[in-house]
Design a protein around this motif. Sequence first.
Motif, PDB file in Angstrom:
ATOM      1  N   ALA B 131      21.341  89.785  30.145  1.00  0.00           N
ATOM      2  CA  ALA B 131      20.283  89.036  29.166  1.00  0.00           C
ATOM      3  C   ALA B 131      20.425  90.039  27.567  1.00  0.00           C
ATOM      4  O   ALA B 131      20.342  89.352  26.698  1.00  0.00           O
ATOM      5  N   ALA B 132      21.138  91.046  27.751  1.00  0.00           N
ATOM      6  CA  ALA B 132      21.337  92.004  26.639  1.00  0.00           C
ATOM      7  C   ALA B 132      22.400  91.091  25.538  1.00  0.00           C
ATOM      8  O   ALA B 132      21.968  91.459  24.427  1.00  0.00           O
ATOM      9  N   THR B 133      23.065  90.265  26.128  1.00  0.00           N
ATOM     10  CA  THR B 133      24.000  89.717  25.136  1.00  0.00           C
ATOM     11  C   THR B 133      23.632  88.098  24.992  1.00  0.00           C
ATOM     12  O   THR B 133      24.271  87.367  24.209  1.00  0.00           O
ATOM     13  N   ALA B 134      22.280  87.736  25.434  1.00  0.00           N
ATOM     14  CA  ALA B 134      21.861  86.129  25.133  1.00  0.00           C
ATOM     15  C   ALA B 134      21.157  85.911  24.157  1.00  0.00           C
ATOM     16  O   ALA B 134      20.471  86.985  23.510  1.00  0.00           O
ATOM     17  N   ARG B 135      21.009  84.840  23.869  1.00  0.00           N
ATOM     18  CA  ARG B 135      20.253  84.328  22.705  1.00  0.00           C
ATOM     19  C   ARG B 135      18.841  84.073  23.082  1.00  0.00           C
ATOM     20  O   ARG B 135      17.858  83.999  22.599  1.00  0.00           O
ATOM     21  N   GLU B 136      18.764  83.378  24.311  1.00  0.00           N
ATOM     22  CA  GLU B 136      17.435  83.019  25.026  1.00  0.00           C
ATOM     23  C   GLU B 136      17.641  83.222  26.429  1.00  0.00           C
ATOM     24  O   GLU B 136      18.569  82.774  27.104  1.00  0.00           O
ATOM     25  N   VAL B 137      16.380  83.604  27.275  1.00  0.00           N
ATOM     26  CA  VAL B 137      16.069  83.530  28.615  1.00  0.00           C
ATOM     27  C   VAL B 137      15.170  82.381  28.891  1.00  0.00           C
ATOM     28  O   VAL B 137      13.992  82.904  28.540  1.00  0.00           O
ATOM     29  N   ILE B 138      15.533  81.764  29.810  1.00  0.00           N
ATOM     30  CA  ILE B 138      14.296  80.632  30.161  1.00  0.00           C
ATOM     31  C   ILE B 138      14.010  80.843  31.493  1.00  0.00           C
ATOM     32  O   ILE B 138      14.803  80.753  32.195  1.00  0.00           O
ATOM     33  N   LEU B 139      12.685  81.113  31.771  1.00  0.00           N
ATOM     34  CA  LEU B 139      12.384  81.332  33.068  1.00  0.00           C
ATOM     35  C   LEU B 139      12.063  80.010  33.559  1.00  0.00           C
ATOM     36  O   LEU B 139      10.800  79.207  33.058  1.00  0.00           O
ATOM     37  N   ALA B 140      12.333  79.424  34.592  1.00  0.00           N
ATOM     38  CA  ALA B 140      12.129  78.275  35.347  1.00  0.00           C
ATOM     39  C   ALA B 140      12.125  78.721  36.812  1.00  0.00           C
ATOM     40  O   ALA B 140      12.554  78.191  37.722  1.00  0.00           O
ATOM     41  N   LEU B 141      10.835  79.387  36.964  1.00  0.00           N
ATOM     42  CA  LEU B 141      10.529  79.808  38.199  1.00  0.00           C
ATOM     43  C   LEU B 141       9.304  78.769  38.935  1.00  0.00           C
ATOM     44  O   LEU B 141       8.663  78.274  37.911  1.00  0.00           O
ATOM     45  N   ASN B 142       8.972  78.797  40.097  1.00  0.00           N
ATOM     46  CA  ASN B 142       8.031  77.746  40.593  1.00  0.00           C
ATOM     47  C   ASN B 142       6.692  78.186  39.798  1.00  0.00           C
ATOM     48  O   ASN B 142       6.216  79.552  39.811  1.00  0.00           O
ATOM     49  N   VAL B 163      15.317  90.190  23.422  1.00  0.00           N
ATOM     50  CA  VAL B 163      15.702  88.644  23.402  1.00  0.00           C
ATOM     51  C   VAL B 163      14.821  87.805  23.628  1.00  0.00           C
ATOM     52  O   VAL B 163      13.582  88.302  24.516  1.00  0.00           O
ATOM     53  N   PRO B 164      14.414  86.494  22.934  1.00  0.00           N
ATOM     54  CA  PRO B 164      13.371  85.834  23.315  1.00  0.00           C
ATOM     55  C   PRO B 164      13.572  85.292  24.544  1.00  0.00           C
ATOM     56  O   PRO B 164      14.420  84.802  25.251  1.00  0.00           O
ATOM     57  N   VAL B 165      12.310  85.487  25.455  1.00  0.00           N
ATOM     58  CA  VAL B 165      12.079  85.007  26.826  1.00  0.00           C
ATOM     59  C   VAL B 165      11.050  83.666  26.830  1.00  0.00           C
ATOM     60  O   VAL B 165       9.875  83.762  26.368  1.00  0.00           O
ATOM     61  N   THR B 166      11.604  82.638  27.022  1.00  0.00           N
ATOM     62  CA  THR B 166      10.818  81.369  27.260  1.00  0.00           C
ATOM     63  C   THR B 166      10.556  80.955  28.669  1.00  0.00           C
ATOM     64  O   THR B 166      11.294  81.520  29.459  1.00  0.00           O
ATOM     65  N   SER B 167       9.617  79.968  28.931  1.00  0.00           N
ATOM     66  CA  SER B 167       9.292  79.359  30.433  1.00  0.00           C
ATOM     67  C   SER B 167       9.176  78.171  30.235  1.00  0.00           C
ATOM     68  O   SER B 167       8.559  77.579  29.288  1.00  0.00           O
ATOM     69  N   LEU B 168       9.433  77.318  31.376  1.00  0.00           N
ATOM     70  CA  LEU B 168       9.188  75.939  31.417  1.00  0.00           C
ATOM     71  C   LEU B 168       7.660  75.667  31.451  1.00  0.00           C
ATOM     72  O   LEU B 168       6.791  76.479  31.794  1.00  0.00           O
TER      73      LEU B 168
END
Lengths: 196, 196
Positions: B131-142, B163-168
């Motif tokens: 994640a350190a080098t990512a633009r966005e982390v999308i959490l798609a957990l149940n 890093v921006p962390v988003t979620s479904l």
Amino acid sequence: MDDGGEIQRLIALMAKLPGLGPRSARRAVLALVRRREALLAPLAEAMATVAERARLCARCGNLDTTEICAICRDPERDDGLICVVEEVGDLWAMERAGAFRGRYHVLGGVLSALDGVGPDDLRIPALAERAATAREVILALNATVDGVTTAHYVADSLAALGVPVTSLAQGVPVGGELDYLDDGTIGAALRARRAL
Amino acid sequence: MDDGGEIQRLIALMAKLPGLGPRSARRAVLALVRRREALLAPLAEAMATVAERARLCARCGNLDTTEICAICRDPERDDGLICVVEEVGDLWAMERAGAFRGRYHVLGGVLSALDGVGPDDLRIPALAERAATAREVILALNATVDGVTTAHYVADSLAALGVPVTSLAQGVPVGGELDYLDDGTIGAALRARRAL
Ligand SMILES: [Zn+2]
Ligand SMILES: [Zn+2]
């Protein structure tokens, strides 16, 4: 996208099994990978063995991996009784009921005008040969229209031999198929068999 | 009784698959023997290959037969987006939806006090590295209790990276599991993802 070719290929093959769709095939493959040593590897091996060696018994038509099946080879079973069934699955149903200790004869289907299945398509001549030395022939065909038609045809074709031909009676529901009956029902039907 | 040992053994193994019981295993084996060349032999081979070669991708935890999975190898996908899922089956569900073209990170489960699953049992440290080098982390957990707990834990553990962390969000029903959603719902939930 090539998303893990071999695993997706396994899922696609599993999804072709009766009773499994794409979703249950995916779940089955995940379960198989989790139980790789206990289930996946043994299953691969069992399938390869059966793919290579499965055959119909030359005597009775049962499915086995030997030329003469284990039931025909069993010295404890009564040669004088021949139970006639439509398909291998019906033979298995009879065996699960545990009520019959004679031999089997698998016709490989039933007479069907609709599907163009005539007497020459079934193993009826072979049955006549075996029945000549039997004490009794028990017809355990499905209680469907085609099954009943076939039972009468078989009984007629054996009439000249003078061997008693009986049929499963009590307990088989009209329109019912053997493979869906419980073991007790099959046992009762066998004990109450009647002369045709 | 030895009633065709290898065939009965195959039936017994098939009956252990999720979704198949003894009856459907018998039917499946009969169907397999009937389609020996088209289905049984290829299935045996596919199972042997997967049994020998299946592994979790060293980078993302996806199931494949190569050290780095086909998705991680695909040069067309966006390295800047990482979609975090619980299990491989969830990754497959995302891929079927066809709405995501980044990379994945499979946690291998969720935090669960009840089952004794802590952060060290999941692939969370490896996620922080990626994640350190990512633009966005999308959490798609149940959208289960444990899934939501895990999502918050993961978001907290990544907070220091900036890093921006988003979620479904929209479309995932409360208590629902990704693998049971239709593709359209998953796509809508992805498009309407929100910052955590
Ligand atoms: Zn036999
Ligand atoms: Zn990967």
